[in-house]
Enzyme design. Structure first.
Site, mmCIF file in Angstrom:
data_model
loop_
_atom_site.group_PDB
_atom_site.id
_atom_site.type_symbol
_atom_site.label_atom_id
_atom_site.label_comp_id
_atom_site.label_asym_id
_atom_site.label_seq_id
_atom_site.Cartn_x
_atom_site.Cartn_y
_atom_site.Cartn_z
ATOM 1 N N CYS A 73 0.811 -1.227 0.000
ATOM 2 C CA CYS A 73 0.000 0.000 0.000
ATOM 3 C C CYS A 73 0.841 1.273 0.000
ATOM 4 O O CYS A 73 0.566 2.211 -0.756
ATOM 5 C CB CYS A 73 -0.987 0.003 1.163
ATOM 6 S SG CYS A 73 -0.254 0.012 2.819
ATOM 7 N N HIS A 128 -2.704 1.027 7.168
ATOM 8 C CA HIS A 128 -2.881 0.890 5.720
ATOM 9 C C HIS A 128 -3.089 2.293 5.162
ATOM 10 O O HIS A 128 -3.671 3.149 5.830
ATOM 11 C CB HIS A 128 -4.111 0.013 5.458
ATOM 12 C CG HIS A 128 -4.374 -0.275 4.019
ATOM 13 N ND1 HIS A 128 -3.572 -1.096 3.264
ATOM 14 C CD2 HIS A 128 -5.365 0.146 3.198
ATOM 15 C CE1 HIS A 128 -4.061 -1.174 2.039
ATOM 16 N NE2 HIS A 128 -5.146 -0.422 1.969
ATOM 17 N N HIS A 140 -5.979 1.914 -3.502
ATOM 18 C CA HIS A 140 -5.054 1.297 -2.554
ATOM 19 C C HIS A 140 -4.664 -0.090 -3.040
ATOM 20 O O HIS A 140 -5.239 -0.609 -3.999
ATOM 21 C CB HIS A 140 -5.660 1.236 -1.148
ATOM 22 C CG HIS A 140 -6.865 0.361 -1.042
ATOM 23 N ND1 HIS A 140 -6.887 -0.779 -0.287
ATOM 24 C CD2 HIS A 140 -8.100 0.457 -1.601
ATOM 25 C CE1 HIS A 140 -8.078 -1.344 -0.369
ATOM 26 N NE2 HIS A 140 -8.833 -0.617 -1.164
#
Length: 169
Positions: A73, A128, A140
């Protein structure tokens, strides 16, 4: 002091009071970013993000990965910024989520704009990051689906959103 000098000085003051060291190249990057982003506007940012998503859509997730063979990510966000906003040679945006979350200016969910970074707490030790594209959606690198677009309205993401950061002036 004229408006241009004030804006330049303001960027310098922000950099001086941030936790990261300021290098001449960082200052140059900030000024180039500010100038470039003024000219592209919100529609231009969305167009650049859409183009980057098209190139990376479906690339599988790989922890620590930074290539089309697999990417995580934070590398996905870093590569979007470098190719879309700073140029491929830039090293302005750090590599890890822990470093990226300290960048820019905190932004409220209701004030999100295309290009803002959105951060999520997945577990006590795992964060994240994605990049907001507008319309409550973000790009993402999902561990299960690779590079995708998800919505902040999804209960999984909505419950885990911890902060958003604006890097583009």
């Amino acid at each position: 002091m004229n408006a241009r000098n004030f804006a330049t000085g303001g960027l310098l003051l922000i950099a001086l009071f941030s936790s990261a060291p300021l290098y001449a190249s960082d200052y140059s990057n900030m000024m180039a970013q500010k100038s470039a982003n003024k000219s592209i506007g919100d529609a231009g940012i969305k167009k650049k993000l859409s183009s980057e998503f098209s190139r990376w859509s479906g690339v599988k997730y790989r922890f620590g990965g930074t290539t089309m063979k697999g990417i995580d990510c934070s590398a996905r966000v870093q590569k979007i910024y470098h190719s879309s906003f700073f140029g491929k040679a830039s090293s302005h945006l750090p590599r890890t989520t822990e470093q990226q979350i300290k960048q820019g200016v905190k932004t409220k969910r209701e004030d999100l704009r295309a290009g803002d970074l959105v951060f999520f707490q997945l577990s006590p030790k795992q964060k994240h990051v994605g990049i907001y594209i507008g319309g409550k959606k973000f790009i993402h690198a999902s561990t299960s689906e690779g590079v995708i677009i998800s919505t902040l309205d999804n209960s999984y993401w909505s419950e885990r959103l911890i902060t958003a950061r604006r890097l583009i002036a």
